[in-house]
Scaffold this motif. Structure first.
Motif, PDB file in Angstrom:
ATOM      1  N   ARG A  53       0.837  -1.203   0.000  1.00 50.71           N
ATOM      2  CA  ARG A  53       0.000   0.000   0.000  1.00 50.71           C
ATOM      3  C   ARG A  53       0.870   1.250   0.000  1.00 50.71           C
ATOM      4  NH1 ARG A  53      -2.793  -2.934   3.926  1.00 50.71           N
ATOM      5  NH2 ARG A  53      -1.930  -1.622   5.604  1.00 50.71           N
ATOM      6  N   SER A  54       1.937   1.220   0.788  1.00 50.47           N
ATOM      7  CA  SER A  54       2.822   2.371   0.889  1.00 50.47           C
ATOM      8  C   SER A  54       3.446   2.699  -0.462  1.00 50.47           C
ATOM      9  CB  SER A  54       3.924   2.102   1.929  1.00 50.47           C
ATOM     10  OG  SER A  54       3.368   1.800   3.196  1.00 50.47           O
ATOM     11  N   ALA A  55       3.866   1.645  -1.171  1.00 51.89           N
ATOM     12  CA  ALA A  55       4.459   1.853  -2.491  1.00 51.89           C
ATOM     13  C   ALA A  55       3.427   2.406  -3.467  1.00 51.89           C
ATOM     14  CB  ALA A  55       5.049   0.541  -3.018  1.00 51.89           C
ATOM     15  N   THR A  56       2.202   1.882  -3.396  1.00 51.42           N
ATOM     16  CA  THR A  56       1.140   2.358  -4.272  1.00 51.42           C
ATOM     17  C   THR A  56       0.818   3.825  -3.987  1.00 51.42           C
ATOM     18  OG1 THR A  56       0.182   0.145  -4.367  1.00 51.42           O
ATOM     19  CG2 THR A  56      -1.237   1.965  -5.015  1.00 51.42           C
ATOM     20  N   LEU A  57       0.858   4.210  -2.713  1.00 46.17           N
ATOM     21  CA  LEU A  57       0.577   5.587  -2.306  1.00 46.17           C
ATOM     22  C   LEU A  57       1.780   6.503  -2.521  1.00 46.17           C
ATOM     23  CD1 LEU A  57      -1.310   4.729   0.998  1.00 46.17           C
ATOM     24  CD2 LEU A  57      -2.331   5.776  -1.026  1.00 46.17           C
ATOM     25  N   GLN A  58       2.889   5.920  -3.022  1.00 43.42           N
ATOM     26  CA  GLN A  58       4.109   6.656  -3.360  1.00 43.42           C
ATOM     27  C   GLN A  58       4.783   7.285  -2.136  1.00 43.42           C
ATOM     28  OE1 GLN A  58       2.954   9.336  -6.572  1.00 43.42           O
ATOM     29  NE2 GLN A  58       3.090   7.695  -8.059  1.00 43.42           N
ATOM     30  N   ALA A  59       4.666   6.623  -0.997  1.00 43.39           N
ATOM     31  CA  ALA A  59       5.463   7.032   0.157  1.00 43.39           C
ATOM     32  C   ALA A  59       6.931   6.764  -0.158  1.00 43.39           C
ATOM     33  CB  ALA A  59       5.032   6.259   1.398  1.00 43.39           C
ATOM     34  N   ASN A  60       7.808   7.654   0.272  1.00 39.38           N
ATOM     35  CA  ASN A  60       9.233   7.548  -0.064  1.00 39.38           C
ATOM     36  C   ASN A  60      10.006   7.038   1.147  1.00 39.38           C
ATOM     37  OD1 ASN A  60      11.933   7.894  -0.789  1.00 39.38           O
ATOM     38  ND2 ASN A  60      11.506   9.747  -1.956  1.00 39.38           N
ATOM     39  N   PRO A  61      10.607   5.823   1.058  1.00 38.21           N
ATOM     40  CA  PRO A  61      11.320   5.270   2.220  1.00 38.21           C
ATOM     41  C   PRO A  61      12.613   6.001   2.546  1.00 38.21           C
ATOM     42  CG  PRO A  61      11.639   3.868   0.304  1.00 38.21           C
ATOM     43  CD  PRO A  61      10.627   4.892  -0.093  1.00 38.21           C
ATOM     44  N   ALA A 137       2.649  16.540  12.877  1.00 40.24           N
ATOM     45  CA  ALA A 137       3.189  15.809  11.728  1.00 40.24           C
ATOM     46  C   ALA A 137       2.204  14.745  11.245  1.00 40.24           C
ATOM     47  CB  ALA A 137       4.523  15.159  12.095  1.00 40.24           C
ATOM     48  N   ASP A 138       2.309  14.414   9.967  1.00 42.72           N
ATOM     49  CA  ASP A 138       1.430  13.435   9.328  1.00 42.72           C
ATOM     50  C   ASP A 138       2.124  12.079   9.302  1.00 42.72           C
ATOM     51  OD1 ASP A 138      -0.220  11.903   7.752  1.00 42.72           O
ATOM     52  OD2 ASP A 138      -0.292  13.283   6.061  1.00 42.72           O
ATOM     53  N   TRP A 139       1.584  11.110  10.073  1.00 41.60           N
ATOM     54  CA  TRP A 139       2.155   9.768  10.116  1.00 41.60           C
ATOM     55  C   TRP A 139       1.196   8.730   9.535  1.00 41.60           C
ATOM     56  CZ3 TRP A 139       6.875   7.575  11.609  1.00 41.60           C
ATOM     57  CH2 TRP A 139       7.865   8.520  11.865  1.00 41.60           C
ATOM     58  N   SER A 140       0.427   9.138   8.548  1.00 35.99           N
ATOM     59  CA  SER A 140      -0.427   8.191   7.831  1.00 35.99           C
ATOM     60  C   SER A 140       0.430   7.343   6.893  1.00 35.99           C
ATOM     61  CB  SER A 140      -1.477   8.945   7.004  1.00 35.99           C
ATOM     62  OG  SER A 140      -0.841   9.721   5.992  1.00 35.99           O
ATOM     63  N   GLU A 141      -0.124   6.221   6.456  1.00 37.23           N
ATOM     64  CA  GLU A 141       0.606   5.383   5.501  1.00 37.23           C
ATOM     65  C   GLU A 141       0.894   6.134   4.211  1.00 37.23           C
ATOM     66  OE1 GLU A 141      -0.177   0.642   6.331  1.00 37.23           O
ATOM     67  OE2 GLU A 141      -1.338   1.622   4.760  1.00 37.23           O
ATOM     68  N   ALA A 142      -0.020   7.006   3.801  1.00 34.78           N
ATOM     69  CA  ALA A 142       0.181   7.747   2.555  1.00 34.78           C
ATOM     70  C   ALA A 142       1.401   8.653   2.635  1.00 34.78           C
ATOM     71  CB  ALA A 142      -1.066   8.575   2.233  1.00 34.78           C
ATOM     72  N   SER A 143       1.765   9.105   3.831  1.00 29.25           N
ATOM     73  CA  SER A 143       2.879  10.038   3.987  1.00 29.25           C
ATOM     74  C   SER A 143       4.186   9.350   4.341  1.00 29.25           C
ATOM     75  CB  SER A 143       2.552  11.080   5.064  1.00 29.25           C
ATOM     76  OG  SER A 143       1.506  11.921   4.643  1.00 29.25           O
ATOM     77  N   VAL A 144       4.160   8.422   5.297  1.00 29.86           N
ATOM     78  CA  VAL A 144       5.406   7.825   5.775  1.00 29.86           C
ATOM     79  C   VAL A 144       5.470   6.324   5.530  1.00 29.86           C
ATOM     80  CG1 VAL A 144       5.627   9.605   7.538  1.00 29.86           C
ATOM     81  CG2 VAL A 144       4.572   7.422   8.131  1.00 29.86           C
ATOM     82  N   GLY A 145       4.436   5.743   4.950  1.00 21.98           N
ATOM     83  CA  GLY A 145       4.432   4.300   4.763  1.00 21.98           C
ATOM     84  C   GLY A 145       4.110   3.572   6.055  1.00 21.98           C
ATOM     85  N   THR A 146       4.576   2.357   6.168  1.00 25.87           N
ATOM     86  CA  THR A 146       4.253   1.490   7.295  1.00 25.87           C
ATOM     87  C   THR A 146       4.781   2.053   8.611  1.00 25.87           C
ATOM     88  OG1 THR A 146       4.415  -0.403   5.816  1.00 25.87           O
ATOM     89  CG2 THR A 146       4.449  -0.857   8.184  1.00 25.87           C
ATOM     90  N   SER A 147       3.872   2.262   9.550  1.00 24.52           N
ATOM     91  CA  SER A 147       4.214   2.611  10.936  1.00 24.52           C
ATOM     92  C   SER A 147       3.018   2.190  11.762  1.00 24.52           C
ATOM     93  CB  SER A 147       4.471   4.112  11.098  1.00 24.52           C
ATOM     94  OG  SER A 147       3.264   4.845  11.021  1.00 24.52           O
ATOM     95  N   ALA A 148       3.199   2.057  13.055  1.00 21.35           N
ATOM     96  CA  ALA A 148       2.079   1.591  13.872  1.00 21.35           C
ATOM     97  C   ALA A 148       0.880   2.545  13.820  1.00 21.35           C
ATOM     98  CB  ALA A 148       2.523   1.350  15.315  1.00 21.35           C
ATOM     99  N   PRO A 149       1.069   3.875  13.969  1.00 25.30           N
ATOM    100  CA  PRO A 149      -0.116   4.746  13.925  1.00 25.30           C
ATOM    101  C   PRO A 149      -0.847   4.692  12.586  1.00 25.30           C
ATOM    102  CG  PRO A 149       1.770   5.915  14.852  1.00 25.30           C
ATOM    103  CD  PRO A 149       2.286   4.627  14.293  1.00 25.30           C
ATOM    104  N   LEU A 352      -9.854   6.366   1.560  1.00 22.29           N
ATOM    105  CA  LEU A 352      -9.295   6.011   0.254  1.00 22.29           C
ATOM    106  C   LEU A 352      -7.965   6.706   0.029  1.00 22.29           C
ATOM    107  CD1 LEU A 352     -12.498   6.100  -1.988  1.00 22.29           C
ATOM    108  CD2 LEU A 352     -11.317   4.095  -1.086  1.00 22.29           C
ATOM    109  N   GLN A 353      -7.867   7.944   0.498  1.00 18.98           N
ATOM    110  CA  GLN A 353      -6.634   8.700   0.327  1.00 18.98           C
ATOM    111  C   GLN A 353      -5.467   8.036   1.038  1.00 18.98           C
ATOM    112  OE1 GLN A 353      -6.632  12.698   1.948  1.00 18.98           O
ATOM    113  NE2 GLN A 353      -5.195  13.418   0.400  1.00 18.98           N
ATOM    114  N   ARG A 354      -5.730   7.404   2.181  1.00 17.35           N
ATOM    115  CA  ARG A 354      -4.651   6.750   2.917  1.00 17.35           C
ATOM    116  C   ARG A 354      -4.581   5.247   2.632  1.00 17.35           C
ATOM    117  NH1 ARG A 354      -8.351   7.765   7.530  1.00 17.35           N
ATOM    118  NH2 ARG A 354      -8.888   5.786   8.519  1.00 17.35           N
TER     119      ARG A 354
END
Length: 447
Positions: A53-61, A137-149, A352-354
């Motif tokens: 999902r993170s890759a699809t949402l174009q989060a940058n590792p 700060a934004d810690w959604s999957e769409a922004s930072v990828g995989t994280s617990a929050p 959907l955005q996240r």
């Protein structure tokens, strides 16, 4: 090794093996594709799916810091208005105070992954600033990828993420446990509670502690609401003042999906609206900056709208809103809502955005005011429906696609059912029902 829901015991051989596999997986992130076989990366399934999902949402590792979503002034006002502000004393007593000397941080975020409060060990707080694990700060999957929050919100369940399982490489020295916070009355997700730190942050007892704290905080929010309701009942003349003092106990909401007459909830009180008032609030809630009388007429009436007719409708709507809450009465010039009103359609779009399409599907009860012909409503209805369908077709499971197929708008959706057949194994017993449904569509369309 089995594919556990939670990471292995910190310090064990299994935990060390999991970290090695996660680091190997990071070396191959450039080749990450949806549907990738699990054994290529060797991650826990929920982490692998979150990476996808993170890759699809174009989060940058490789970007070290999370983006800042709110400045200080915006954050202060938003926190003051948020229902979670009411239960922060519970969070502080049960989690924050014990964490100050434990090497742990406690974060509370909203339903889209923005951190509202971050507290705990002062040394760890300074370290966490390097990756922008800070309030605002934004810690959604769409922004930072995989994280617990972010992942807890995406899946609407308790999550533990250990070290290199994080999508963002700057977060690899950290581990975290997060639990969604649900509205005790509606069940809607209000936010997330997270513990972040060293390996102890993903211990089994940490998860139990956070879940127990969230349960206690949800119960406290329910008690606060009941107390407010009793006070209002006992002193009806002071209702507006009491409601104003308790505005943070609720998220004002507007239920539009799958119904012809919206349900409006303000300060814990709910009323069913007329069809026209439903359309007006659906449009205004989608335009928080407001609309001129001319623009609102254009979005409200299919033909040439009358400003006189609109003014009469607004007078009647104001009376309804005044009864619920004087602070919520719509303003004019431009027409706008003075309080935040969260429509369920907006919740679907936010999910959907996240990348949380499964939660979006749970919220989605059908088309937005399906019988309305108001141009602004039709446009919003089509947008929500289209984005949900596209998300499911590109990343939905068989069960999600089949659930969507039960909706009236998908009754004749051939492409949707063909997508299900592509995902089903050749010998799946579910195939027969899908094929029969396709035959039914062909027969009915020929009739």
């Amino acid at each position: 090794m089995r594919n556990p829901v939670h990471p292995p015991v910190p310090g064990s051989d299994a935990a060390e093996l999991l970290q090695k596999r996660a680091l190997t997986g990071h070396e191959r992130l450039d080749s990450l594709r949806l549907g990738m076989p699990e054994d290529i990366v060797g991650l826990r399934r929920l982490v692998r799916e979150s990476w996808q999902r993170s890759a699809t949402l174009q989060a940058n590792p490789d970007v070290a810091e999370a983006p800042l979503a709110m400045d200080r002034d915006e954050l202060e006002e938003y926190r003051r208005q948020h229902p979670l502000a009411t239960i922060m004393p519970v969070i502080k007593k049960l989690l924050v105070q014990p964490s100050h000397d434990s090497g742990l941080l406690v974060a509370v975020g909203d339903d889209v992954g923005r951190l509202l409060w971050v507290d705990g060990d002062p040394v760890m707080q300074r370290r966490a600033e390097g990756m922008m694990f800070v309030a605002g700060a934004d810690w959604s999957e769409a922004s930072v990828g995989t994280s617990a929050p972010g992942t807890a919100l995406a899946l609407d369940r308790s999550i533990q993420i250990s070290g290199a399982e994080h999508f963002k490489r700057s977060v690899h020295p950290w581990s975290c446990t997060a639990v969604p916070f649900h509205d005790p009355d509606s069940g809607a997700v209000l936010g997330v509670v997270d513990i972040t730190g060293t390996e102890t942050a993903v211990a089994a007892h940490t998860l139990s502690l956070v879940e127990a704290t969230v349960a206690a905080a949800q119960a406290q929010l329910r008690i606060e609401r009941l107390t407010l309701a009793a006070a209002v009942k006992d002193k009806p003349r002071r209702r507006s003042a009491s409601a104003a003092s308790g505005h943070a106990l609720y998220r004002n909401s507007l239920q539009l999906l799958g119904r012809d007459q919206a349900l409006l909830s303000i300060n814990g009180r709910t009323v069913s609206l007329s069809a026209r008032h439903s359309e007006i609030l659906a449009i205004l809630s989608n335009h928080p900056a407001g609309l001129s009388a001319e623009d609102l007429c254009t979005q409200l009436y299919p033909g040439d709208g009358s400003a006189v007719t609109l003014r009469a409708e607004m007078v009647r709507l104001r009376k309804v809103m005044q009864e619920l809450s004087p602070e919520a009465v719509p303003e004019s010039r431009p027409y706008r809502l003075p309080v935040e009103l969260l429509p369920d359609s907006g919740q679907v779009l936010s999910c959907l955005q996240r990348g949380a399409h499964r939660i979006a599907l749970e919220i989605y009860k059908g088309g937005l005011l399906p019988r309305s012909e108001a141009p602004g409503v039709v446009q919003l209805r089509e947008r929500v429906s289209h984005l949900l369908r596209e998300a499911l077709l590109s990343d939905g499971s068989v069960d999600s696609l089949l659930k969507y197929a039960e909706l009236p708008e998908a009754k004749y959706d051939v492409d949707l059912r063909l997508a299900v057949l592509k995902l089903l194994p050749p010998r799946s017993p579910k195939r027969a029902a899908v094929v029969a449904d396709l035959e039914r569509i062909e027969t009915e369309l020929k009739a």
